[in-house]
Design a protein around this motif. Structure first.
Motif, PDB file in Angstrom:
ATOM      1  N   ALA A  51       3.437 -11.845 -28.794  1.00  0.00           N
ATOM      2  CA  ALA A  51       3.442 -10.714 -29.720  1.00  0.00           C
ATOM      3  C   ALA A  51       4.875 -10.312 -30.066  1.00  0.00           C
ATOM      4  CB  ALA A  51       2.683  -9.529 -29.127  1.00  0.00           C
ATOM      5  N   VAL A  52       5.750 -10.301 -29.073  1.00  0.00           N
ATOM      6  CA  VAL A  52       7.155  -9.949 -29.307  1.00  0.00           C
ATOM      7  C   VAL A  52       7.808 -10.992 -30.210  1.00  0.00           C
ATOM      8  CG1 VAL A  52       9.418  -9.645 -28.213  1.00  0.00           C
ATOM      9  CG2 VAL A  52       7.381  -8.578 -27.203  1.00  0.00           C
ATOM     10  N   ALA A  53       7.539 -12.265 -29.970  1.00  0.00           N
ATOM     11  CA  ALA A  53       8.107 -13.328 -30.812  1.00  0.00           C
ATOM     12  C   ALA A  53       7.634 -13.187 -32.260  1.00  0.00           C
ATOM     13  CB  ALA A  53       7.752 -14.696 -30.245  1.00  0.00           C
ATOM     14  N   ASP A  54       6.365 -12.847 -32.463  1.00  0.00           N
ATOM     15  CA  ASP A  54       5.839 -12.641 -33.818  1.00  0.00           C
ATOM     16  C   ASP A  54       6.552 -11.482 -34.515  1.00  0.00           C
ATOM     17  OD1 ASP A  54       4.049 -14.742 -33.572  1.00  0.00           O
ATOM     18  OD2 ASP A  54       2.333 -13.447 -33.090  1.00  0.00           O
ATOM     19  N   ILE A  55       6.716 -10.378 -33.808  1.00  0.00           N
ATOM     20  CA  ILE A  55       7.420  -9.218 -34.382  1.00  0.00           C
ATOM     21  C   ILE A  55       8.881  -9.568 -34.641  1.00  0.00           C
ATOM     22  CG2 ILE A  55       8.202  -6.848 -33.942  1.00  0.00           C
ATOM     23  CD1 ILE A  55       5.221  -7.019 -34.592  1.00  0.00           C
ATOM     24  N   ALA A  56       9.486 -10.349 -33.753  1.00  0.00           N
ATOM     25  CA  ALA A  56      10.887 -10.757 -33.940  1.00  0.00           C
ATOM     26  C   ALA A  56      11.056 -11.509 -35.256  1.00  0.00           C
ATOM     27  CB  ALA A  56      11.352 -11.619 -32.768  1.00  0.00           C
ATOM     28  N   ARG A  57      10.101 -12.365 -35.591  1.00  0.00           N
ATOM     29  CA  ARG A  57      10.184 -13.099 -36.862  1.00  0.00           C
ATOM     30  C   ARG A  57      10.077 -12.128 -38.053  1.00  0.00           C
ATOM     31  NH1 ARG A  57       8.404 -16.303 -33.382  1.00  0.00           N
ATOM     32  NH2 ARG A  57       6.599 -17.582 -33.391  1.00  0.00           N
ATOM     33  N   GLN A  58       9.227 -11.107 -37.931  1.00  0.00           N
ATOM     34  CA  GLN A  58       9.114 -10.093 -38.984  1.00  0.00           C
ATOM     35  C   GLN A  58      10.424  -9.315 -39.120  1.00  0.00           C
ATOM     36  OE1 GLN A  58       5.678  -7.583 -38.292  1.00  0.00           O
ATOM     37  NE2 GLN A  58       4.378  -9.362 -37.881  1.00  0.00           N
ATOM     38  N   VAL A  59      11.039  -8.988 -37.981  1.00  0.00           N
ATOM     39  CA  VAL A  59      12.303  -8.249 -37.971  1.00  0.00           C
ATOM     40  C   VAL A  59      13.402  -9.078 -38.646  1.00  0.00           C
ATOM     41  CG1 VAL A  59      14.129  -7.440 -36.416  1.00  0.00           C
ATOM     42  CG2 VAL A  59      11.758  -6.739 -36.034  1.00  0.00           C
ATOM     43  N   MET A  60      13.412 -10.388 -38.417  1.00  0.00           N
ATOM     44  CA  MET A  60      14.401 -11.243 -39.075  1.00  0.00           C
ATOM     45  C   MET A  60      14.233 -11.201 -40.593  1.00  0.00           C
ATOM     46  SD  MET A  60      14.639 -14.665 -36.758  1.00  0.00           S
ATOM     47  CE  MET A  60      13.309 -14.509 -35.562  1.00  0.00           C
ATOM     48  N   GLN A  61      12.997 -11.166 -41.058  1.00  0.00           N
ATOM     49  CA  GLN A  61      12.729 -11.145 -42.495  1.00  0.00           C
ATOM     50  C   GLN A  61      13.093  -9.797 -43.119  1.00  0.00           C
ATOM     51  OE1 GLN A  61      11.853 -13.782 -44.401  1.00  0.00           O
ATOM     52  NE2 GLN A  61      12.162 -14.894 -42.504  1.00  0.00           N
ATOM     53  N   SER A  62      12.716  -8.709 -42.446  1.00  0.00           N
ATOM     54  CA  SER A  62      12.932  -7.374 -43.015  1.00  0.00           C
ATOM     55  C   SER A  62      14.329  -6.829 -42.749  1.00  0.00           C
ATOM     56  CB  SER A  62      11.905  -6.390 -42.454  1.00  0.00           C
ATOM     57  OG  SER A  62      12.171  -6.118 -41.077  1.00  0.00           O
TER      58      SER A  62
END
Length: 106
Positions: A61-72
């Protein structure tokens, strides 16, 4: 070099290779927690990982959010908690709660 320094050095190396990277850090824990405050996980846009913030499904879950954070480009504070009765189901074998701060690395 400590584990945290290794993770930061790995993240720096990935950035030098041109990868987008986010860093997740355990900032608070309550009760039983698999990793202490200060534990880190570096994540690249291509899915490379270094370190750990908990293990189990929380790590995914943290890795998934990390990818979103990189995009935003917008950091997020994540709050995970589970009762002892459901702990094994979701990957927090000891129960407890933790907060994880996820930030993009520039």
């Amino acid at each position: 070099m400590s584990g945290t320094e290794d993770i930061l050095e790995t993240a720096r190396a990935w950035r030098a290779e041109g990868e987008k990277v986010a860093l997740a850090t355990v900032v608070e824990t309550w009760g039983s927690s698999p990793r202490p405050a200060g534990s880190r996980l570096a994540v690249t846009e291509t899915g490379r990982l270094a370190g750990s913030v908990s293990g189990g499904c929380i790590e995914g879950a943290v890795a998934d959010i990390a990818r979103q954070v990189m995009q935003s480009g917008t950091p997020q504070l994540l709050d995970f908690g589970i009762s002892d009765e459901r702990a094994w189901e979701v990957g927090l074998a000891c129960g407890g709660k933790l907060k994880v701060f996820v930030e993009p690395l520039a």
